[in-house]
Design a protein around this motif. Sequence first.
Motif, PDB file in Angstrom:
ATOM      1  N   ILE A   4       2.326  10.290  18.774  1.00  0.00           N
ATOM      2  CA  ILE A   4       3.596  10.110  18.073  1.00  0.00           C
ATOM      3  C   ILE A   4       3.391   9.082  16.972  1.00  0.00           C
ATOM      4  CG2 ILE A   4       6.000   9.328  18.264  1.00  0.00           C
ATOM      5  CD1 ILE A   4       5.755  10.051  21.309  1.00  0.00           C
ATOM      6  N   ARG A   5       3.903   9.403  15.779  1.00  0.00           N
ATOM      7  CA  ARG A   5       3.861   8.447  14.669  1.00  0.00           C
ATOM      8  C   ARG A   5       5.290   8.142  14.234  1.00  0.00           C
ATOM      9  NH1 ARG A   5       0.629  10.968  10.518  1.00  0.00           N
ATOM     10  NH2 ARG A   5       2.548  11.873   9.714  1.00  0.00           N
ATOM     11  N   TRP A   6       5.608   6.886  14.119  1.00  0.00           N
ATOM     12  CA  TRP A   6       6.918   6.408  13.672  1.00  0.00           C
ATOM     13  C   TRP A   6       6.811   5.954  12.216  1.00  0.00           C
ATOM     14  CZ3 TRP A   6      11.025   4.682  17.235  1.00  0.00           C
ATOM     15  CH2 TRP A   6      10.714   4.854  18.591  1.00  0.00           C
ATOM     16  N   HIS A   7       7.735   6.375  11.362  1.00  0.00           N
ATOM     17  CA  HIS A   7       7.841   5.863   9.996  1.00  0.00           C
ATOM     18  C   HIS A   7       9.144   5.085   9.915  1.00  0.00           C
ATOM     19  CE1 HIS A   7       4.564   8.180   8.105  1.00  0.00           C
ATOM     20  NE2 HIS A   7       4.848   9.072   9.040  1.00  0.00           N
ATOM     21  N   SER A   8       9.036   3.843   9.460  1.00  0.00           N
ATOM     22  CA  SER A   8      10.225   3.015   9.411  1.00  0.00           C
ATOM     23  C   SER A   8      10.034   1.902   8.402  1.00  0.00           C
ATOM     24  CB  SER A   8      10.501   2.504  10.826  1.00  0.00           C
ATOM     25  OG  SER A   8      10.481   1.150  10.959  1.00  0.00           O
ATOM     26  N   ARG A   9      11.003   1.041   8.348  1.00  0.00           N
ATOM     27  CA  ARG A   9      10.893  -0.196   7.580  1.00  0.00           C
ATOM     28  C   ARG A   9      10.900  -1.335   8.589  1.00  0.00           C
ATOM     29  NH1 ARG A   9      10.859   0.889   2.386  1.00  0.00           N
ATOM     30  NH2 ARG A   9      11.898   2.777   1.678  1.00  0.00           N
ATOM     31  N   THR A  80       9.530   8.833  -0.156  1.00  0.00           N
ATOM     32  CA  THR A  80       8.594   7.861  -0.721  1.00  0.00           C
ATOM     33  C   THR A  80       7.254   7.823   0.000  1.00  0.00           C
ATOM     34  OG1 THR A  80       9.481   6.075   0.661  1.00  0.00           O
ATOM     35  CG2 THR A  80      10.482   6.381  -1.525  1.00  0.00           C
ATOM     36  N   THR A  81       7.172   8.454   1.158  1.00  0.00           N
ATOM     37  CA  THR A  81       5.953   8.492   1.974  1.00  0.00           C
ATOM     38  C   THR A  81       5.719   9.942   2.388  1.00  0.00           C
ATOM     39  OG1 THR A  81       6.486   6.311   2.866  1.00  0.00           O
ATOM     40  CG2 THR A  81       4.915   7.621   4.113  1.00  0.00           C
ATOM     41  N   ASP A  82       4.469  10.357   2.463  1.00  0.00           N
ATOM     42  CA  ASP A  82       4.198  11.705   2.950  1.00  0.00           C
ATOM     43  C   ASP A  82       4.212  11.673   4.482  1.00  0.00           C
ATOM     44  OD1 ASP A  82       3.477  14.281   3.527  1.00  0.00           O
ATOM     45  OD2 ASP A  82       1.568  14.229   2.436  1.00  0.00           O
ATOM     46  N   VAL A  83       5.387  11.924   5.059  1.00  0.00           N
ATOM     47  CA  VAL A  83       5.526  11.872   6.520  1.00  0.00           C
ATOM     48  C   VAL A  83       4.837  13.049   7.199  1.00  0.00           C
ATOM     49  CG1 VAL A  83       7.653  10.507   6.403  1.00  0.00           C
ATOM     50  CG2 VAL A  83       7.795  13.014   6.559  1.00  0.00           C
ATOM     51  N   THR A  84       4.406  14.044   6.421  1.00  0.00           N
ATOM     52  CA  THR A  84       3.738  15.218   6.989  1.00  0.00           C
ATOM     53  C   THR A  84       2.216  15.076   7.029  1.00  0.00           C
ATOM     54  OG1 THR A  84       3.571  16.389   4.872  1.00  0.00           O
ATOM     55  CG2 THR A  84       5.595  16.719   6.166  1.00  0.00           C
ATOM     56  N   VAL A  85       1.673  13.983   6.494  1.00  0.00           N
ATOM     57  CA  VAL A  85       0.226  13.821   6.423  1.00  0.00           C
ATOM     58  C   VAL A  85      -0.401  13.945   7.822  1.00  0.00           C
ATOM     59  CG1 VAL A  85       0.197  11.275   6.583  1.00  0.00           C
ATOM     60  CG2 VAL A  85      -1.617  12.465   5.358  1.00  0.00           C
ATOM     61  N   ASN A  86      -1.473  14.711   7.895  1.00  0.00           N
ATOM     62  CA  ASN A  86      -2.227  14.967   9.130  1.00  0.00           C
ATOM     63  C   ASN A  86      -1.417  15.660  10.217  1.00  0.00           C
ATOM     64  OD1 ASN A  86      -4.528  13.732   8.010  1.00  0.00           O
ATOM     65  ND2 ASN A  86      -3.812  11.734   8.665  1.00  0.00           N
ATOM     66  N   ALA A 106      15.579  21.440   2.060  1.00  0.00           N
ATOM     67  CA  ALA A 106      15.741  21.870   0.662  1.00  0.00           C
ATOM     68  C   ALA A 106      15.463  20.718  -0.304  1.00  0.00           C
ATOM     69  CB  ALA A 106      17.147  22.422   0.438  1.00  0.00           C
ATOM     70  N   SER A 107      15.752  19.485   0.112  1.00  0.00           N
ATOM     71  CA  SER A 107      15.561  18.333  -0.769  1.00  0.00           C
ATOM     72  C   SER A 107      14.135  17.782  -0.731  1.00  0.00           C
ATOM     73  CB  SER A 107      16.549  17.221  -0.412  1.00  0.00           C
ATOM     74  OG  SER A 107      16.176  16.582   0.796  1.00  0.00           O
ATOM     75  N   GLN A 108      13.353  18.165   0.275  1.00  0.00           N
ATOM     76  CA  GLN A 108      11.970  17.691   0.389  1.00  0.00           C
ATOM     77  C   GLN A 108      11.069  18.873   0.732  1.00  0.00           C
ATOM     78  OE1 GLN A 108       9.079  16.701  -0.150  1.00  0.00           O
ATOM     79  NE2 GLN A 108       9.569  14.537   0.045  1.00  0.00           N
ATOM     80  N   PRO A 109      10.472  19.494  -0.299  1.00  0.00           N
ATOM     81  CA  PRO A 109       9.646  20.697  -0.101  1.00  0.00           C
ATOM     82  C   PRO A 109       8.494  20.531   0.906  1.00  0.00           C
ATOM     83  CG  PRO A 109      10.082  20.345  -2.433  1.00  0.00           C
ATOM     84  CD  PRO A 109      10.590  19.133  -1.715  1.00  0.00           C
ATOM     85  N   LYS A 110       7.991  19.327   1.108  1.00  0.00           N
ATOM     86  CA  LYS A 110       6.895  19.132   2.075  1.00  0.00           C
ATOM     87  C   LYS A 110       7.323  19.457   3.501  1.00  0.00           C
ATOM     88  CE  LYS A 110       4.154  15.893  -0.533  1.00  0.00           C
ATOM     89  NZ  LYS A 110       3.456  14.641  -0.582  1.00  0.00           N
ATOM     90  N   LEU A 111       8.633  19.492   3.752  1.00  0.00           N
ATOM     91  CA  LEU A 111       9.126  19.805   5.094  1.00  0.00           C
ATOM     92  C   LEU A 111       9.329  21.307   5.300  1.00  0.00           C
ATOM     93  CD1 LEU A 111      11.730  16.916   5.503  1.00  0.00           C
ATOM     94  CD2 LEU A 111       9.476  17.099   6.592  1.00  0.00           C
ATOM     95  N   GLU A 112       9.201  22.073   4.232  1.00  0.00           N
ATOM     96  CA  GLU A 112       9.373  23.526   4.302  1.00  0.00           C
ATOM     97  C   GLU A 112       8.400  24.123   5.314  1.00  0.00           C
ATOM     98  OE1 GLU A 112      11.117  27.100   2.541  1.00  0.00           O
ATOM     99  OE2 GLU A 112      11.340  25.122   1.657  1.00  0.00           O
ATOM    100  N   GLY A 113       8.913  24.940   6.214  1.00  0.00           N
ATOM    101  CA  GLY A 113       8.090  25.597   7.220  1.00  0.00           C
ATOM    102  C   GLY A 113       7.734  24.709   8.414  1.00  0.00           C
ATOM    103  N   LYS A 114       8.200  23.467   8.405  1.00  0.00           N
ATOM    104  CA  LYS A 114       7.922  22.538   9.513  1.00  0.00           C
ATOM    105  C   LYS A 114       9.049  22.631  10.543  1.00  0.00           C
ATOM    106  CE  LYS A 114       4.541  20.569   7.116  1.00  0.00           C
ATOM    107  NZ  LYS A 114       3.242  21.137   7.193  1.00  0.00           N
ATOM    108  N   ASP A 115       8.779  22.150  11.745  1.00  0.00           N
ATOM    109  CA  ASP A 115       9.754  22.117  12.832  1.00  0.00           C
ATOM    110  C   ASP A 115      10.524  20.797  12.713  1.00  0.00           C
ATOM    111  OD1 ASP A 115      11.124  22.811  15.105  1.00  0.00           O
ATOM    112  OD2 ASP A 115       9.379  22.733  16.435  1.00  0.00           O
ATOM    113  N   VAL A 116      11.669  20.826  12.013  1.00  0.00           N
ATOM    114  CA  VAL A 116      12.406  19.611  11.656  1.00  0.00           C
ATOM    115  C   VAL A 116      13.721  19.542  12.427  1.00  0.00           C
ATOM    116  CG1 VAL A 116      13.528  18.354   9.763  1.00  0.00           C
ATOM    117  CG2 VAL A 116      11.394  19.615   9.340  1.00  0.00           C
TER     118      VAL A 116
END
Length: 185
Positions: A4-9, A80-86, A106-116
Motif C-alpha cells: 500500500i502506498r499513501w500520498h498525502s501532505r 501534481t504527483t503521478d499517483v499511478t507510478v509503478n 475525466a479530469s485526470q487522464p492517468k486514472l483512465e482504465g484504473k480501478d478508482v
Amino acid sequence: MLEIRWHSRAGQGAVTGAKGLADVISTTGKHVQAFAFYGSAKRGAAMTAYNRVDDKVIMNHEKYMEPDYVFVIDPALVYTTDVTVNGKDNTKYIITTHMSTEELVASQPKLEGKDVYTVDCIKIAQETIGRPIPNTPMLGAFMKVSGMYDIEFFKENMMRILDKLPKKIVDANMIAIQRAYDEVK
C-alpha cells in the motif's frame, strides 16, 4: 505480499494512518511494515507513506513497490504527483475528493482504465472529528474496498490504538471510519 502506498501532505495523518493500520494487522498474526518518505519536513509538503503485509517475514525494506492499493488523501496530489507510478493492472486507487469517480477520472487522464474509488475523507473528517485530518476515514474506505477485515473488528482495534486520546475524539474517529466505509464509491 500486499503493498500500500499513501500520498498525502505532511500533517494529514498518513504516517499515523499507516502505523495504525499496521498495528491492527499485526494483531492477526501477519507480518507488517509501516514507514514514510519525507521530502521537506514542513507541514503541507508532499510525502508518501507505505505499508507491506505478508504471512511471512518481510525482508524488503525499500520504498520502491508495485502497490496493490494507493491511497490519496490530498486531492490536489492527483494532479501534481503521478499517483499511478509503478501501479499494477489491478491496483486499486482510493482517492479523497468531492468529485464523483467519473468526474475525477475525466479530469485526470492517468486514472483512465484504473480501478478508482472516491470518498470525501477531508469533509468527513471535518464534520466528525472537527479537523481536516483524513487518515482514519481513508482506513474506513479501505476496509470497504478491500474487504480485509470486518468493519466492527477494525473499529474495535482502532479504538484500542486511539485510546490515549479523549473519548470524544475516539468516538468521532469511529463515526468517521464508518461514514467513509458507507460512502466510498
